[in-house]
Design an enzyme around this catalytic site. Sequence first.
Site, PDB file in Angstrom:
ATOM      1  N   ASP A  59       0.774  -1.054  -0.259  1.00  0.00           N
ATOM      2  CA  ASP A  59       0.385   0.181  -0.285  1.00  0.00           C
ATOM      3  C   ASP A  59       0.563   0.565   0.455  1.00  0.00           C
ATOM      4  OD1 ASP A  59      -2.292   1.422  -0.295  1.00  0.00           O
ATOM      5  OD2 ASP A  59      -2.500   0.268   1.643  1.00  0.00           O
ATOM      6  N   TYR A 117       7.676 -10.150   6.284  1.00  0.00           N
ATOM      7  CA  TYR A 117       7.775  -8.716   6.045  1.00  0.00           C
ATOM      8  C   TYR A 117       8.392  -7.505   7.608  1.00  0.00           C
ATOM      9  CZ  TYR A 117       4.205  -7.510   3.228  1.00  0.00           C
ATOM     10  OH  TYR A 117       2.899  -7.640   1.791  1.00  0.00           O
TER      11      TYR A 117
END
Length: 273
Positions: A59, A117
């Site tokens: 994002d 991540y």
Amino acid sequence: MTRPEPGALRLRIDLAYRGRDYHGWQIQPEHRTVQGELRRQCSRLLDREATPVGAGRTDAGVHARGQVAHLDVRTAEEAQRIIGALPRLMPEDIQILEISQVSPHFNARFSAEARRYSYHLFFGRDIFREHEWQVFFQLDRGAVNQAARGFLGDHDFTSYCRTSSLKDDGNRCQVDLCTFEWNERSAIFHVRANRFLHHMVRIMVGTLVEVGQGSRPVDCVPEILAARDRSRSGRMAPAQGLFLEEVYYPEKIEEPCWRDSVLPDSGDQGEES
């Protein structure tokens, strides 16, 4: 699932980018995106519209050190054109790490088995640390470590997902790595799972920071998971601290001769912001 045209060659593109000046990975009208930059240059090189498919839809503001995409070309000459020229055409905040030919059955998104991540925190203020969440207080490290272990395993992560993006087909994720790497004035949160929901990592981090500052109990994570209610979890950490570090694929899928059946969809793995 995108399938190549008969006779097409499929390229794997490994890349890194700083997400600060991008409105995420996915192409959006009137916004600068990473996929949009790649499409612009690939289309220029091939003299037709050519859109790479990414492993995850990071994002706005989210970074990547290990994003993966695939692109179909028609001939070996086109493949060499992309391999030779694309890295030199990228803006300074996108780096092509490697381009290689892979099986036509390889799919950057759906062939992935897991993603990892990291989220970066800095305790204090430093105007030159642009890729960390600057938290103006130290955390109870023991409490944070204990709470983070509550995410390990297979759980429904509805409570840690953006409500508007919940899916009818389930929100279960299998987390096999969830730990903090601590330094004197900073910390890195590492998490790996078979899939991620929208905003999942950032909400996990925000909740753990609240545990570390004492505003939530150490044993809150299982209770929040069981509630399946976004309002029960913590704040959402800002985008600038989040990095897509690595995408994992079956080893044999890297071989151009791989011809096994296509792997099943492992969910909307794209987050992460």
